[in-house]
Design a protein around this motif. Structure first.
Motif, PDB file in Angstrom:
ATOM      1  N   UNK A 264      94.529  64.253  33.639  1.00 38.98           N
ATOM      2  CA  UNK A 264      94.810  62.815  33.708  1.00 38.98           C
ATOM      3  C   UNK A 264      96.161  62.556  34.371  1.00 38.98           C
ATOM      4  N   UNK A 265      96.149  61.744  35.390  1.00 39.72           N
ATOM      5  CA  UNK A 265      97.348  61.473  36.183  1.00 39.72           C
ATOM      6  C   UNK A 265      98.486  60.949  35.319  1.00 39.72           C
ATOM      7  N   UNK A 266      98.219  59.949  34.506  1.00 41.25           N
ATOM      8  CA  UNK A 266      99.287  59.337  33.720  1.00 41.25           C
ATOM      9  C   UNK A 266      99.882  60.316  32.715  1.00 41.25           C
ATOM     10  N   UNK A 267      99.034  61.114  32.092  1.00 39.88           N
ATOM     11  CA  UNK A 267      99.503  62.066  31.092  1.00 39.88           C
ATOM     12  C   UNK A 267     100.383  63.137  31.743  1.00 39.88           C
ATOM     13  N   UNK A 268      99.956  63.630  32.902  1.00 40.40           N
ATOM     14  CA  UNK A 268     100.747  64.643  33.600  1.00 40.40           C
ATOM     15  C   UNK A 268     102.063  64.073  34.111  1.00 40.40           C
ATOM     16  N   UNK A 269     102.034  62.835  34.579  1.00 42.17           N
ATOM     17  CA  UNK A 269     103.279  62.199  35.009  1.00 42.17           C
ATOM     18  C   UNK A 269     104.260  62.110  33.838  1.00 42.17           C
ATOM     19  N   UNK A 270     103.764  61.689  32.695  1.00 40.65           N
ATOM     20  CA  UNK A 270     104.626  61.604  31.505  1.00 40.65           C
ATOM     21  C   UNK A 270     105.161  62.979  31.126  1.00 40.65           C
ATOM     22  N   UNK A 271     104.312  63.995  31.262  1.00 38.29           N
ATOM     23  CA  UNK A 271     104.729  65.349  30.894  1.00 38.29           C
ATOM     24  C   UNK A 271     105.934  65.786  31.715  1.00 38.29           C
ATOM     25  N   UNK A 272     105.884  65.586  33.031  1.00 39.36           N
ATOM     26  CA  UNK A 272     106.994  66.042  33.871  1.00 39.36           C
ATOM     27  C   UNK A 272     108.250  65.214  33.630  1.00 39.36           C
ATOM     28  N   UNK A 273     108.084  63.937  33.327  1.00 36.79           N
ATOM     29  CA  UNK A 273     109.256  63.131  32.973  1.00 36.79           C
ATOM     30  C   UNK A 273     109.916  63.677  31.704  1.00 36.79           C
ATOM     31  N   UNK A 274     109.114  64.114  30.746  1.00 38.01           N
ATOM     32  CA  UNK A 274     109.658  64.640  29.498  1.00 38.01           C
ATOM     33  C   UNK A 274     110.377  65.975  29.709  1.00 38.01           C
ATOM     34  N   UNK A 275     109.941  66.764  30.677  1.00 34.33           N
ATOM     35  CA  UNK A 275     110.577  68.055  30.948  1.00 34.33           C
ATOM     36  C   UNK A 275     111.908  67.903  31.685  1.00 34.33           C
ATOM     37  N   UNK A 276     112.178  66.718  32.193  1.00 40.17           N
ATOM     38  CA  UNK A 276     113.326  66.489  33.071  1.00 40.17           C
ATOM     39  C   UNK A 276     114.601  66.253  32.276  1.00 40.17           C
ATOM     40  N   UNK A 277     115.041  67.265  31.551  1.00 43.63           N
ATOM     41  CA  UNK A 277     116.169  67.110  30.628  1.00 43.63           C
ATOM     42  C   UNK A 277     117.501  66.982  31.355  1.00 43.63           C
ATOM     43  N   UNK A 278     117.588  67.399  32.606  1.00 46.73           N
ATOM     44  CA  UNK A 278     118.828  67.294  33.376  1.00 46.73           C
ATOM     45  C   UNK A 278     118.889  66.022  34.222  1.00 46.73           C
ATOM     46  N   UNK A 279     117.910  65.136  34.027  1.00 44.30           N
ATOM     47  CA  UNK A 279     117.888  63.833  34.705  1.00 44.30           C
ATOM     48  C   UNK A 279     117.906  63.959  36.222  1.00 44.30           C
ATOM     49  N   UNK A 280     117.151  64.917  36.742  1.00 43.84           N
ATOM     50  CA  UNK A 280     116.934  64.990  38.183  1.00 43.84           C
ATOM     51  C   UNK A 280     115.825  64.007  38.559  1.00 43.84           C
ATOM     52  N   UNK A 281     115.521  63.906  39.846  1.00 45.26           N
ATOM     53  CA  UNK A 281     114.464  63.008  40.279  1.00 45.26           C
ATOM     54  C   UNK A 281     113.096  63.660  40.086  1.00 45.26           C
ATOM     55  N   UNK A 282     112.128  62.890  39.634  1.00 44.01           N
ATOM     56  CA  UNK A 282     110.735  63.328  39.585  1.00 44.01           C
ATOM     57  C   UNK A 282     109.933  62.378  40.467  1.00 44.01           C
TER      58      UNK A 282
END
Length: 539
Positions: A361-379
């Motif tokens: 699911x596109x939305x779920x995967x998008x949320x997943x990568x945002x959650x992994x972005x602990x250093x606040x880089x661009x996704x």
């Protein structure tokens, strides 16, 4: 937050500065003058006000106080331009230089018309180059023969960089890190191809030739190629894709064929290595990513480094209901580690599935990568825009439009289309609809303050003698890439972005929006930092 659905801001919704404050400030300024100037002094350029000092005892007409312009609209809007197999550019291998240039110009002009702000150009499709290199041969996808330069001779990468920058677009150089020959390759290998000069570093895997990430020469070759481009070209980004270890192939019996890296694996063990083979392979890829990030920023601190991996992450971390190919176990890409350590400036996970496909699911995967972005880089996810085609399984344009909306709803600030061909051909009106419905205003690429927080100098605005235009001067050209311009006409704010250069801004009425009442200009640095704003108000 800036809304791309309504970019014409109403003046009544913005903060107004009270005129009594201006009056008291003006009075104090006049009293501080010990002698009266013989003539009015020039406009004082600044962030909030434009004041004119008048002779003592002269009638004082207070100038109109500039209103605060809206925040800058920010969103990374890019498209991949593939050179491998002539997917995007050049369209054929037998085009002369003039036709190659004409196709490049068409791509760039279409990008501008669509209000994109970046192109990700593949410069190394298979251990070769679309530019003059002392390390690797000319690509056969450019000229039809590996090692043969374009005729008449020119430097394609330099041409793309110059033409992109002239249009206010960023140019990111895209490298395939380890592929050395594709199934579409037909030309005889050049004498300086890595498979000729270091055959021990290249393995045959199915119908491909692949540089072994466990061979030190292969990793150093890729690093040398990337740093050579960073050093010699004014690129805005370095980009590597998902081809680390190759995607697995299957034998006739249906079993996966393991990548043939026994020599490098044995050498590792003999050196005292103790990792399991899968962990060792991941460490090889990790070492490349970490080192590229370090060396790129050592060479030019402002150049962004991005990676576009497969869109599904580690199996042990996936959200409920998500399943599919494991790049962690098959490509040996530990993307979550790269994000956790800040080894990149942007991640472009390839989210090449529709919103309604539950296992991916596109939305779920998008949320997943945002959650992994602990250093606040661009996704900035990759979108499968080329899935819009003439086949029975074609996506509708609405799928891509809805994915753009889905990302914005979760605070996403960018994405990349694969590939430019679908936009160039306007398949099912996708380019037209994106421009009309989603990209209604130009946008600046989000800033990367961890690269450089320094603000560029504020533009200097000077009214022309005929009072019909403003001269814009740039005091800090070395750290200025673009100019962001707001024009207020009645109740609307109109936004535009132009390449940084000294220029004149016309003060005549806008044919559609009406009379110009205010112009606000700011300089944008190479890392996206905005200067203090300079404004001029008309009566």
């Amino acid at each position: 937050m800036f809304s791309f659905q309504n970019f014409a801001f109403t003046a009544s919704s913005l903060k107004k500065i009270r005129l009594p404050l201006l009056a008291s400030s003006m009075a104090a300024m006049l009293l501080a003058c010990s002698t009266a100037p013989e003539k009015p002094l020039p406009i004082v350029k600044g962030n909030k006000t434009d004041l004119t000092i008048v002779p003592q005892n002269a009638p004082v007409n207070f100038p109109v106080m500039p209103r605060e312009a809206p925040p800058l609209p920010r969103e990374f809007r890019a498209a991949w331009v593939s050179t491998v197999a002539n997917i995007d550019w050049p369209s054929r291998r037998d085009l002369n230089s003039d036709k190659q240039k004409a196709e490049a110009i068409t791509i760039l002009d279409n990008a501008v018309q669509l209000k994109l702000n970046a192109i990700v150009l593949q410069v190394r499709p298979a251990a070769d180059a679309i530019y003059p290199s002392g390390i690797e041969p000319w690509s056969e996808f450019l000229t039809g023969e590996q090692g043969r330069p374009p005729q008449p001779y020119y430097d394609p990468l330099q041409f793309w960089v110059e033409q992109a920058h002239a249009r206010g677009l960023e140019l990111h150089a895209w490298f395939n890190p380890y592929r050395s020959r594709t199934a579409q390759s037909k030309s005889v290998l050049a004498s300086n191809h890595i498979s000729r000069i270091a055959p021990q570093a290249v393995k045959t895997y199915g119908d491909l030739q692949w540089m072994d990430p466990g061979e030190p020469f292969a990793m150093q070759q890729t690093l040398n190629v990337i740093i050579d481009v960073v050093h010699r070209y004014d690129v805005d980004g370095i980009h590597i894709d998902d081809y680390f270890y190759p995607y697995p192939i299957k034998a006739a019996n249906g079993n996966e064929v393991d990548f043939p890296d026994d020599p490098s694996w044995i050498a590792y063990l003999q050196s005292g290595g103790r990792m399991a083979r899968a962990d060792w392979r991941r460490s090889n890829v990790n070492h490349l990513v970490e080192t590229v990030n370090l060396r790129v920023h050592q060479e030019k601190p402002w150049v962004k480094f991005g990676v576009s991996p497969f869109g599904i992450g580690r199996p042990d971390r996936l959200p409920a209901g998500i399943s599919g190919f494991s790049q962690y176990d098959k490509l040996y890409a530990d993307v979550e580690l790269w994000l956790a350590n800040g080894w990149l400036d942007y991640l472009a996970p390839q989210l090449y599935w529709p919103i309604g496909q539950a296992p991916q699911a596109f939305k779920v995967l998008h949320d997943y990568w945002l959650e992994q972005n602990v250093m606040a880089r661009h996704v900035w996810p990759g979108l499968y825009t080329s899935r819009i085609d003439n086949s029975d399984k074609s996506w509708t344009a609405d799928e891509i439009l809805n994915q753009v909306d889905a990302m914005r709803e979760k605070g996403g600030n960018g994405h990349v289309h694969f590939s430019m061909a679908a936009l160039n051909q306007n398949r099912k009106d996708i380019r037209k609809r994106l421009a009309a419905e989603k990209y209604t205003s130009q946008a600046l690429i989000p800033a990367s303050p961890w690269l450089d927080k320094k603000l560029p100098g504020s533009p200097v605005l000077e009214l022309s003698e005929d009072k019909k235009s403003l001269q814009v001067s740039i005091p800090d050209p070395a750290n200025t890439r673009l100019l962001a311009i707001w024009k207020r006409t009645g109740q609307q704010w109109l936004f535009s972005v132009v390449p940084a250069q000294s220029m004149r801004l016309d003060l005549s009425d806008d044919p559609q929006a009406g009379a110009i009442r205010q112009i606000t200009v700011s300089a944008i640095s190479r890392t996206g930092q905005e200067s203090m704003r300079s404004s001029y108000s008309l009566p």
